[in-house]
Design a protein around this motif. Structure first.
Motif, PDB file in Angstrom:
ATOM      1  N   GLN A  28       0.804  -1.225   0.000  1.00  0.00           N
ATOM      2  CA  GLN A  28       0.000   0.000   0.000  1.00  0.00           C
ATOM      3  C   GLN A  28       0.840   1.280   0.000  1.00  0.00           C
ATOM      4  O   GLN A  28       0.302   2.371  -0.104  1.00  0.00           O
ATOM      5  N   VAL A  29       2.155   1.123   0.082  1.00  0.00           N
ATOM      6  CA  VAL A  29       3.037   2.282  -0.114  1.00  0.00           C
ATOM      7  C   VAL A  29       2.964   2.730  -1.576  1.00  0.00           C
ATOM      8  O   VAL A  29       3.053   3.900  -1.890  1.00  0.00           O
ATOM      9  N   GLY A  30       2.781   1.753  -2.478  1.00  0.00           N
ATOM     10  CA  GLY A  30       2.759   2.043  -3.917  1.00  0.00           C
ATOM     11  C   GLY A  30       1.444   2.671  -4.349  1.00  0.00           C
ATOM     12  O   GLY A  30       0.377   2.368  -3.814  1.00  0.00           O
ATOM     13  N   GLN A  31       1.526   3.527  -5.351  1.00  0.00           N
ATOM     14  CA  GLN A  31       0.344   4.241  -5.849  1.00  0.00           C
ATOM     15  C   GLN A  31      -0.709   3.285  -6.390  1.00  0.00           C
ATOM     16  O   GLN A  31      -1.905   3.514  -6.239  1.00  0.00           O
ATOM     17  N   SER A  32      -0.248   2.173  -7.018  1.00  0.00           N
ATOM     18  CA  SER A  32      -1.196   1.236  -7.643  1.00  0.00           C
ATOM     19  C   SER A  32      -2.150   0.610  -6.631  1.00  0.00           C
ATOM     20  O   SER A  32      -3.286   0.288  -6.965  1.00  0.00           O
ATOM     21  N   PHE A  33      -1.668   0.383  -5.398  1.00  0.00           N
ATOM     22  CA  PHE A  33      -2.452  -0.376  -4.422  1.00  0.00           C
ATOM     23  C   PHE A  33      -2.889   0.466  -3.218  1.00  0.00           C
ATOM     24  O   PHE A  33      -3.553  -0.053  -2.324  1.00  0.00           O
ATOM     25  N   ARG A  34      -2.517   1.748  -3.208  1.00  0.00           N
ATOM     26  CA  ARG A  34      -2.751   2.591  -2.027  1.00  0.00           C
ATOM     27  C   ARG A  34      -4.232   2.712  -1.681  1.00  0.00           C
ATOM     28  O   ARG A  34      -4.614   2.756  -0.515  1.00  0.00           O
ATOM     29  N   ASN A  35      -5.069   2.767  -2.715  1.00  0.00           N
ATOM     30  CA  ASN A  35      -6.490   3.032  -2.473  1.00  0.00           C
ATOM     31  C   ASN A  35      -7.343   1.773  -2.345  1.00  0.00           C
ATOM     32  O   ASN A  35      -8.570   1.849  -2.314  1.00  0.00           O
ATOM     33  N   ILE A  36      -6.700   0.606  -2.308  1.00  0.00           N
ATOM     34  CA  ILE A  36      -7.481  -0.630  -2.106  1.00  0.00           C
ATOM     35  C   ILE A  36      -7.791  -0.747  -0.618  1.00  0.00           C
ATOM     36  O   ILE A  36      -6.880  -0.843   0.209  1.00  0.00           O
TER      37      ILE A  36
ATOM     38  N   LEU B  97      -4.298  -9.107  -1.962  1.00  0.00           N
ATOM     39  CA  LEU B  97      -5.058  -8.118  -1.178  1.00  0.00           C
ATOM     40  C   LEU B  97      -6.544  -8.478  -1.142  1.00  0.00           C
ATOM     41  O   LEU B  97      -7.195  -8.380  -0.095  1.00  0.00           O
ATOM     42  N   ALA B  98      -7.087  -8.918  -2.286  1.00  0.00           N
ATOM     43  CA  ALA B  98      -8.504  -9.279  -2.346  1.00  0.00           C
ATOM     44  C   ALA B  98      -8.823 -10.416  -1.380  1.00  0.00           C
ATOM     45  O   ALA B  98      -9.892 -10.444  -0.755  1.00  0.00           O
TER      46      ALA B  98
END
Length: 530
Positions: free
Chosen positions: A328-336, A398-399
């Motif tokens: 979640q540090v990364g932009q791709s996964f931050r908003n999951i 994550l899912a």
């Protein structure tokens, strides 16, 4: 000379092992895949040099000899020299059946009788490797894994060569040259041929469905008459349409709150199927990209990719917070929106299931806990394809830690003079794990079943108008792509009638292995069988 040596499967692995442990466990020497080959039939029985339709099965097993080609001779010589003085060998080859064979067959060939320890790692970063060496087990504990690998190799030698010679002598008669037969290759070709015959012999059937618009107090929606026993005559469908025009009656409405668990984590076959469908990658391309994410220089951000199990051991529950935080540090996964604490599902229908890993030497493919903190530095070094594949693996992880998708399913029915008209729709209540896949639309949620319906009440009157007869046609099954062919190889038991053989194929997870299926398909294409 050193009294301890470490044997790895290849040079890149040796480099990673040296970086992790130095010379603490002795000199680190790489193999280059198999450094030992089986003898050819004529080297065992000279009379077998002449090709004839016989079973090339010696008394006992085929013997072994040093392999040729590449740097194999030099690498084998270095290991052989080191074995002369070594009192302890650390086998650090891949953690699967083939890795066990690659390491141990060298020791068996040279009749090594010193102490042997087995080092198993499912990720290739320094921390994982150091931990694996500290937790190494006596190699004798993996005798069954080695026996399985030997059996597989001996079976290939006996049956592939016997059947190739038989097919060439009996069927070929000089027509095509050598007719290659393989224990995995030939059944794979048969699966594709069987599907091709189904397609060529398919006779399409035209059938009819009736769609009408239903009007109620709060709006309009489509209802469909599509009986299980298809309507094969247009005049019958037109009679249904005539009965529907202007019909008014009470709706039967059933509303159910339902939930859907997240998709399973990925093994190699599921990754190959998904990447074939989504990115048009070959099976070999998926494995190549996954391997680079696993052991590529400065990467090592996923676990062992040649997996055929979609569970994780319960011991990895402890890693969940660190992996989630690292992603979640990364932009791709931050908003999951992974909840705190994450949802931990255990057991056969969950994610963490020790029993589901029995007989497997590696778990589902997930982000590597020991390198997830370095993702921000690693990301710019990844190719576009590597980013795509890591995204697939990370989102699945994550899912799996998010709540169920909850939705309200509404089914409306209307009896039109004995003809059943129906409409189904779903309204999301809680997105849950779906929030990890913003573009998600599974096949079973397209079309009429995914329609948004107005608010409906059981028993309220509905009036039908503008009925339309739709002509449809049955379709043959689709041809395989590499992803769906790998799935068919995995489920080869479906093509077998004998119950004992079906059960055995289920237990063996089909034909081929995650490591070899892409190679089998590539070989068939190269030989122009496919």
């Amino acid at each position: 000379m050193a009294d301890q040596i470490v044997i790895t499967e290849k040079s890149s692995q040796a480099k990673d092992v040296r970086a992790a442990i130095g010379s603490r466990y002795g000199i680190v020497l790489p193999a280059e895949g198999h450094l030992i080959d089986l003898l050819e039939p004529e080297e065992v029985v000279p009379e077998w040099k002449r090709w004839s339709p016989i079973l090339l099965k010696p008394d006992g097993l085929y013997g072994t000899r040093p392999a040729m080609g590449g740097n194999k001779a030099a690498k084998l010589k270095a290991i052989h020299e080191a074995l002369r003085t070594a009192t302890c060998v650390w086998l650090a080859t891949d953690c699967d059946r083939e890795g066990q064979l690659i390491g141990q067959e060298i020791l068996e060939h040279y009749d090594y009788r010193g102490k042997v320890m087995r080092v198993l790692f499912t990720a290739q970063d320094s921390q994982t490797i150091r931990t694996a060496f500290s937790e190494a087990r006596p190699n004798a504990e993996y005798a069954r894994l080695y026996a399985a690998a030997v059996a597989r190799r001996q079976a290939d030698q006996i049956y592939n060569l016997s059947l190739t010679r038989t097919a060439t002598v009996v069927l070929g008669r000089g027509g095509r040259g050598v007719i290659g037969v393989g224990r995995v290759k030939t059944p794979t070709l048969a699966i594709v041929c069987r599907r091709e015959l189904e397609i060529r012999n398919f006779v399409p059937v035209t059938y009819f469905e009736v769609v009408a618009t239903a009007k109620i107090a709060s709006g309009e929606f489509k209802m469909r008459h599509a009986p299980q026993e298809r309507i094969l005559r247009r005049d019958v469908a037109e009679a249904v349409a005539a009965a529907a025009q202007g019909f008014e009656g009470p709706l039967g409405v059933r509303v159910e709150d339902k939930r859907q668990s997240p998709p399973r984590l990925h093994d190699l076959p599921s990754l190959q199927k998904l990447c074939s469908a989504r990115f048009s990658w070959s099976a070999a391309r998926t494995l190549e990209v996954a391997q680079e994410l696993y052991d590529g220089q400065g990467k090592k951000i996923i676990t062992y990719p040649r997996a055929e199990v979609r569970y994780l051991p319960e011991s990895l529950i402890a890693d969940v917070p660190r992996i989630v935080a690292g992603l979640q540090v990364g932009q791709s996964f931050r908003n999951i929106p992974v909840p705190t604490p994450p949802v931990i599902r255990r057991g056969a229908s969950g994610t963490f299931h020790d029993k589901g890993l029995e007989g497997a030497s590696h778990h589902a493919v997930i982000p590597n806990v020991n390198t997830v903190d370095t993702l921000r530095e690693v990301w710019p070094r990844l190719s576009l394809d590597e980013k795509k594949l890591f995204d697939v693996i990370a989102r699945a992880y994550l899912a799996a830690l998010m709540p169920d998708f909850r939705y309200r399913q509404t089914t409306a029915t209307l009896d039109v003079q004995g003809y059943a008209f129906k409409a189904t729709g779903r309204q999301p209540i809680e997105l849950g794990w779906r929030a990890a896949f913003p573009d998600w639309q599974p096949a079973d949620e397209k079309g009429d079943g995914a329609a948004l319906l107005p608010t409906l009440r059981d028993g309220e009157p509905a009036r039908l108008h503008d009925p339309i007869v739709e002509a449809k046609e049955t379709k043959p099954p689709p041809r395989y792509n590499e992803g769906t062919l790998i799935e068919a190889m995995q489920n080869a038991w479906r093509f077998v009638d004998d119950e004992v053989l079906r059960d055995r194929l289920k237990e063996a997870k089909g034909i081929g292995t995650p490591a070899t299926r892409a190679e089998i398909i590539g070989g068939l294409k190269k030989q122009e069988f496919l």
